[in-house]
Design an enzyme around this catalytic site. Sequence first.
Site: not given
Ligand SMILES: NC(=O)C1=CN([C@@H]2O[C@H](COP(=O)(O)OP(=O)(O)OC[C@H]3O[C@@H](n4cnc5c(N)ncnc54)[C@H](O)[C@@H]3O)[C@@H](O)[C@H]2O)C=CC1
Ligand SMILES: O=C([O-])CC(=O)C(=O)O
Length: 329
Positions: A16, A92, A131, A159, A187
């Site tokens: 992200i 996840r 999340n 969403d 969410h």
């Molecule tokens: N609210 C929403 O609508 C959505 C939420 N998400 C959530 O966003 C989060 C990130 O997703 P991605 O970027 O795809 O994951 P990713 O695994 O590609 O990147 C996460 C990054 O966070 C870093 N990280 C882990 N723990 C950390 C900490 N304590 N402090 C700072 N950095 C830390 C990791 O090193 C990694 O670079 C996930 O929990 C995912 O489920 C994803 C899509 C939609």
């Molecule tokens: O579904 C997930 O784990 C990532 C997320 O929050 C979304 O795409 O809405």
Amino acid sequence: MKEAITVSVTGAAGQIGYALLFRIASGSMFGPDQPVNLRLIEIEPGMAALEGVIMELDDCAFPLLNSVHGTSDLEDGFKDTNWALLVGSVPRKAGMERNDLLGINGKIFTGQGQAIAKAAAPNVRTLVVGNPCNTNALIAMNNAAGVPNEQFFAMTRLDENRAKSQLAAKAGVHSSDVTNLCIWGNHSATQYPDFTNAKIKGQPLTSVITDQNWLEGEFISTVQQRGAAIIKARGASSAASAANAVVDTVSSLTTETPAGDWHSVAVCSPGAYGIREGLIASMPIRTNADGSWSVVERVPVDEFSQGKIDATINELLEEREAVKDLIPA
Ligand SMILES: NC(=O)C1=CN([C@@H]2O[C@H](COP(=O)(O)OP(=O)(O)OC[C@H]3O[C@@H](n4cnc5c(N)ncnc54)[C@H](O)[C@@H]3O)[C@@H](O)[C@H]2O)C=CC1
Ligand SMILES: O=C([O-])CC(=O)C(=O)O
């Protein structure tokens, strides 16, 4: 030139982060005349990748990018920040629900809440994306002593955008023709995309889409399960659309909401609509001309909607119970 806004992003080298930083630096989030400082936070194993991302930001020579700083130190990362975008956490995998991540991710948000309280600007606004974002925001908020609860948010805009897109496709209109779409609650797979109050070109949506079975069934479940469907298809969770929703959320919280409309974001419930005070729950929100936000009142909630809202709020209460050790008394 306006004074630069400082934006901190955790997980800045993640999926992200990679889709988000370039949008912020290009002016999509705060407009074409607003300079930004970026403070990018990663854990130690992510620092090498973060260096590469910073090199790429440099290589864009963005006119609005005033400074970039990378760090693994939370207080350094949140120093004087105006916006803390908490993305960093584990996503996840297929077969998991988002709240299966509570045990892994929840604890990240205690230290981040504390560091925000210590180091950020007094007007700091915090948007949690990692999340399960509602409950992670609850943890951060409750660990950020002295920062007003009104300054904490969790993201449900992805969403809302998904719901608008599904409804527009069904009605054969453009997604921008769909307004007044509220995501209620968490969410998660219990979220309620409220079609009953939505409008298409200003008309009640239910007078345009009359397939009530589709609205109450396939429409709701498609929106609830969209994150899982993306993970199944891509082998990784939504990143570009999530980053886009971060841009939309911050933009909607910093510009007055068009008259008669609202946007979805999870806020600290003031007790509106019978939603337990203090929970981070999504509801219809307006941003006022002075930059403050209010819950839109008197949005009709019929029996069907009430049942759906109760289910998603109950899940938030269960999640809060599961993390009670991370919330100071
Ligand atoms: N609210 C929403 O609508 C959505 C939420 N998400 C959530 O966003 C989060 C990130 O997703 P991605 O970027 O795809 O994951 P990713 O695994 O590609 O990147 C996460 C990054 O966070 C870093 N990280 C882990 N723990 C950390 C900490 N304590 N402090 C700072 N950095 C830390 C990791 O090193 C990694 O670079 C996930 O929990 C995912 O489920 C994803 C899509 C939609
Ligand atoms: O579904 C997930 O784990 C990532 C997320 O929050 C979304 O795409 O809405």
